[in-house]
Design an enzyme around this catalytic site. Sequence first.
Site, mmCIF file in Angstrom:
data_model
loop_
_atom_site.group_PDB
_atom_site.id
_atom_site.type_symbol
_atom_site.label_atom_id
_atom_site.label_comp_id
_atom_site.label_asym_id
_atom_site.label_seq_id
_atom_site.Cartn_x
_atom_site.Cartn_y
_atom_site.Cartn_z
ATOM 1 N N TYR A 1 68.927 51.571 10.338
ATOM 2 C CA TYR A 1 69.230 53.186 10.058
ATOM 3 C C TYR A 1 68.315 53.949 10.433
ATOM 4 O O TYR A 1 68.313 54.983 10.242
ATOM 5 C CB TYR A 1 69.081 53.158 8.530
ATOM 6 C CG TYR A 1 70.200 52.341 7.727
ATOM 7 C CD1 TYR A 1 71.732 52.743 7.854
ATOM 8 C CD2 TYR A 1 70.010 51.465 6.919
ATOM 9 C CE1 TYR A 1 72.518 51.655 7.264
ATOM 10 C CE2 TYR A 1 70.853 50.687 6.314
ATOM 11 C CZ TYR A 1 72.045 50.751 6.466
ATOM 12 O OH TYR A 1 73.150 50.137 5.763
ATOM 13 N N ASP B 1 66.473 41.345 1.100
ATOM 14 C CA ASP B 1 66.293 40.317 1.790
ATOM 15 C C ASP B 1 65.177 40.452 2.735
ATOM 16 O O ASP B 1 64.690 39.142 3.123
ATOM 17 C CB ASP B 1 67.699 40.008 2.730
ATOM 18 C CG ASP B 1 68.684 39.632 2.070
ATOM 19 O OD1 ASP B 1 68.409 38.617 1.418
ATOM 20 O OD2 ASP B 1 69.748 40.294 1.878
ATOM 21 N N HIS C 1 70.092 46.018 15.840
ATOM 22 C CA HIS C 1 71.460 46.002 15.248
ATOM 23 C C HIS C 1 71.633 47.474 14.499
ATOM 24 O O HIS C 1 70.558 48.150 14.290
ATOM 25 C CB HIS C 1 71.641 44.864 14.147
ATOM 26 C CG HIS C 1 70.740 45.379 12.923
ATOM 27 N ND1 HIS C 1 70.977 45.801 11.690
ATOM 28 C CD2 HIS C 1 69.274 44.960 12.853
ATOM 29 C CE1 HIS C 1 70.169 45.908 11.007
ATOM 30 N NE2 HIS C 1 68.946 45.223 11.348
ATOM 31 N N TYR D 1 77.892 54.467 2.350
ATOM 32 C CA TYR D 1 76.673 54.646 1.380
ATOM 33 C C TYR D 1 75.517 55.035 1.848
ATOM 34 O O TYR D 1 74.399 55.641 1.245
ATOM 35 C CB TYR D 1 76.538 53.690 0.501
ATOM 36 C CG TYR D 1 75.843 52.642 0.746
ATOM 37 C CD1 TYR D 1 74.343 52.467 -0.284
ATOM 38 C CD2 TYR D 1 75.681 51.566 1.827
ATOM 39 C CE1 TYR D 1 73.522 51.476 0.119
ATOM 40 C CE2 TYR D 1 74.624 50.711 2.037
ATOM 41 C CZ TYR D 1 73.494 50.782 1.200
ATOM 42 O OH TYR D 1 72.556 49.685 1.480
ATOM 43 N N ARG D 2 75.229 54.752 3.106
ATOM 44 C CA ARG D 2 74.036 54.700 3.643
ATOM 45 C C ARG D 2 74.272 54.737 5.403
ATOM 46 O O ARG D 2 75.215 54.126 5.707
ATOM 47 C CB ARG D 2 73.283 53.539 3.371
ATOM 48 C CG ARG D 2 71.658 53.635 3.803
ATOM 49 C CD ARG D 2 71.141 52.509 3.222
ATOM 50 N NE ARG D 2 69.575 52.450 3.340
ATOM 51 C CZ ARG D 2 68.992 51.240 2.919
ATOM 52 N NH1 ARG D 2 69.508 50.114 2.297
ATOM 53 N NH2 ARG D 2 67.423 51.181 3.092
#
Length: 530
Positions: A74, A133, A395, A476-477
């Site tokens: 992000y 994670d 990613h 949501y993000r």
Amino acid sequence: MAACTELLGADAVVSDPVLMREFRDPYSHASWTQHEPGLVVCPTTVEQVQELVRLAGRFDTPTWTISQGRNNGYGGPAPRVPGSMVISLRGMNRILELDEELAYAVVEPGVRFFDLYEEVQRRGLKLWPSIPDLGWGSIIGNAMDHGVGFTPLGDHPARSCGMEVVLADGSLVRTGMGAMPDNPTWALRKHGFGPHHEGMLMQSNLGIVTKMGCWLVPQPEYYVSAEVTVPRDEDISTLIDTVRPLLLDGTIQNSPIAYNVTLIAGAFSGVPRSHWYTGDGAVDDAAIEKMKAETGAGAWLMRFALFGYEDVVSEQLARCTEAFARIEGSRLTHRGFRGDEVVHQLTALERPRPADGPEGAVDRLRQQSDTTQAGIPSLDLLDNLSWDDHGVGGHLDYSPVTELDGARVLEQTRWLREECAGEGLDYAASLMIFPRACINIVSLWFNTADEAGTRQAYEFTGTLIERGAERGFGAYRTHLEHMDRVAATYDWNDSALARFNTRIKDALDPQGILSPGRSGIWGSRRAPQG
């Protein structure tokens, strides 16, 4: 810069462009500069944060606050506005309280999931922290960005309790019961007297959180880590409808994740994409069937966990086994652990090593799931993110929410697969599952050394945000590059929420110096023109 150096010392101020590379978007192309900081400052006390905010106001300098800055998909630690002063709180890393009897901690923003886990182990406490994670992130930072963990307290915003916050004028406020001096229930009771403000501080730029309480899970007597696989892509519908009542009635207490086989083959098989497919465009049906055959993961694999007294967990497992057995071709596997033995068992050096290559993919996922759902942090998943032959994998994640309804989730997954295929990209998905909703995290993998491929992923993420909103799917993000785009999709009643956010921002931060642009919130003074 001189004022910051005088305040913090030279070692706590970073202006060298080479050293500041650590604070750029880790997955952007090396030639891109749109999210690079102008200065990085590293305070270690609340008082220093307060003074830095006052300096930013005096010099009219936009800031960007990070706790650890590890949310790489992000944007990592990079600022939304180029040239901003990044306030890195990594050095504020004290665990201020840790109480076994009431199962809570109070931490500063630099405290990582690793740090809290290690302190619990050092003291021999019968507590499990909830972790995502990857364990390198900040407990506070993760909660502020609506993060998720995988113990029964995996809703990280919900398990936070009591905050200390520096406002844009440098003043200090405590929320909830903390507003009463020396109140011992600050980290125990979320609601004090009057409005509840903590939600407004999450995914926002209204203040800088410098302390936060968080709740931990008492060590259970028994723990089961389990997964169920289904053979066909369309079985995700039945899997969702089967797990929903088990979540709603509390049989399954944590948040399951369902991975599609493309995600498992890409992240856990230990082979490059060329092992599966060498043609043009997205992996085809034959490649997906090869993934199923070689990994044994089915079309979807859903992990989940059970916690509690051993006889209760045994009954819960029986109910889950009976429910999932109704799905044709499904297979449930599980491993049970005593709560007081799980850390030794799962961290022992003699733990069996999964087979190399695709044959060991599910075992690698199982080992990672076993530790994560028991609150034992690792960086195992980070080692598995390079999908190409170059070892420079990046990613971006598109993360839309939908209701926990099998038909609707199937519709969403099919739409996303078609969209990705139309762009020549693979649909690698992790579905984070809650009792009433589901987040479909689509990981767009690319080679960061390839500028065209990197740009495609960044631009396609924006396309998915807009097309998803047309279908009723809200993210949501998101990556900082797309925060305005996501905010614009929450436009009910002529964007009433955006106007509301702007009014609050203008009241608390009229100069717009605190992280302008975070979550699409700018304030009137710094709002982009046009």
